[in-house]
Design an enzyme around this catalytic site. Sequence first.
Site, PDB file in Angstrom:
ATOM      1  N   HIS A  79       0.189   5.071   2.677  1.00 23.55           N
ATOM      2  CA  HIS A  79       1.414   4.316   2.954  1.00 23.55           C
ATOM      3  C   HIS A  79       2.392   4.535   1.830  1.00 23.55           C
ATOM      4  O   HIS A  79       2.008   4.704   0.672  1.00 23.55           O
ATOM      5  CB  HIS A  79       1.123   2.819   3.127  1.00 23.55           C
ATOM      6  CG  HIS A  79       0.329   2.212   2.014  1.00 23.55           C
ATOM      7  ND1 HIS A  79      -1.037   2.382   1.894  1.00 23.55           N
ATOM      8  CD2 HIS A  79       0.704   1.470   0.952  1.00 23.55           C
ATOM      9  CE1 HIS A  79      -1.462   1.755   0.808  1.00 23.55           C
ATOM     10  NE2 HIS A  79      -0.423   1.193   0.210  1.00 23.55           N
ATOM     11  N   HIS A 134       5.663   2.721   0.081  1.00 27.43           N
ATOM     12  CA  HIS A 134       6.443   1.497  -0.042  1.00 27.43           C
ATOM     13  C   HIS A 134       7.918   1.884  -0.140  1.00 27.43           C
ATOM     14  O   HIS A 134       8.301   2.633  -1.048  1.00 27.43           O
ATOM     15  CB  HIS A 134       6.090   0.754  -1.335  1.00 27.43           C
ATOM     16  CG  HIS A 134       4.652   0.353  -1.484  1.00 27.43           C
ATOM     17  ND1 HIS A 134       4.245  -0.963  -1.423  1.00 27.43           N
ATOM     18  CD2 HIS A 134       3.522   1.078  -1.716  1.00 27.43           C
ATOM     19  CE1 HIS A 134       2.937  -1.036  -1.631  1.00 27.43           C
ATOM     20  NE2 HIS A 134       2.472   0.195  -1.803  1.00 27.43           N
TER      21      HIS A 134
HETATM   22  P1  AMP Z   1      -1.152  -0.827  -2.053  1.00 31.42           P
HETATM   23  O1  AMP Z   1      -1.507  -1.903  -3.061  1.00 31.42           O
HETATM   24  O2  AMP Z   1      -0.261   0.266  -2.591  1.00 31.42           O
HETATM   25  O3  AMP Z   1      -2.381  -0.281  -1.364  1.00 31.42           O
HETATM   26  O4  AMP Z   1      -0.252  -1.522  -0.961  1.00 31.42           O
HETATM   27  C1  AMP Z   1      -0.773  -2.259   0.090  1.00 31.42           C
HETATM   28  C2  AMP Z   1       0.368  -3.053   0.651  1.00 31.42           C
HETATM   29  O5  AMP Z   1       0.045  -3.448   1.957  1.00 31.42           O
HETATM   30  C3  AMP Z   1       0.680  -4.339  -0.123  1.00 31.42           C
HETATM   31  O6  AMP Z   1       2.044  -4.325  -0.513  1.00 31.42           O
HETATM   32  C4  AMP Z   1       0.374  -5.443   0.873  1.00 31.42           C
HETATM   33  O7  AMP Z   1       1.228  -6.554   0.746  1.00 31.42           O
HETATM   34  C5  AMP Z   1       0.563  -4.722   2.194  1.00 31.42           C
HETATM   35  N1  AMP Z   1      -0.182  -5.280   3.317  1.00 31.42           N
HETATM   36  C6  AMP Z   1      -1.495  -5.575   3.380  1.00 31.42           C
HETATM   37  N2  AMP Z   1      -1.824  -6.050   4.591  1.00 31.42           N
HETATM   38  C7  AMP Z   1      -0.676  -6.036   5.316  1.00 31.42           C
HETATM   39  C8  AMP Z   1      -0.349  -6.422   6.646  1.00 31.42           C
HETATM   40  N3  AMP Z   1      -1.278  -6.909   7.498  1.00 31.42           N
HETATM   41  N4  AMP Z   1       0.925  -6.284   7.071  1.00 31.42           N
HETATM   42  C9  AMP Z   1       1.869  -5.796   6.219  1.00 31.42           C
HETATM   43  N5  AMP Z   1       1.625  -5.413   4.966  1.00 31.42           N
HETATM   44  C10 AMP Z   1       0.369  -5.536   4.511  1.00 31.42           C
END
Ligand code: AMP
Length: 115
Positions: free
Chosen positions: A101, A103
């Site tokens: 993903h 951001h």
């Molecule tokens: P990372 O720490 O780079 O793996 O980012 C994971 C991101 O996913 C974090 O910013 C979380 O807030 C986001 N996240 C986790 N679960 C969900 C969800 N169900 N819907 C939207 N964002 C999510």
Amino acid sequence: MSSSCVFCRIVARDQPADIMHVSDNVVAFRDINPQAPTHIQLVPKEHIESAADLEERHAGMLAELVRAAAHLANAEGIADSGWRLVTNVGPEGGQHVYHLHFHLLGGRQMHWPPG
Ligand code: AMP
Ligand code: ZN
């Protein structure tokens, strides 16, 4: 598609999310715990664990994803003020969800180094 992967479930519409954009290979949705006024996740529909697992065949998907980020930045009104597109890899990279993903962050001043 892995039912144990939260982003695969969002892609499959098995889990609710505020979906902003869907194209051939990419889905974008608002982050559930936003770190900036705009905080959107852009993910490939395909389950890829992280940027470390990208292959040559993913080049088109990546271009599609970055173009979607620019399109969403425009829609969010942050095209001129600026934005950040970042992907975390592994524990020390700060990765918590092991589905690739990016951001998209904006709407406030970003800092460097990000910490
Ligand atoms: P990372 O720490 O780079 O793996 O980012 C994971 C991101 O996913 C974090 O910013 C979380 O807030 C986001 N996240 C986790 N679960 C969900 C969800 N169900 N819907 C939207 N964002 C999510
Ligand atoms: Zn997944």
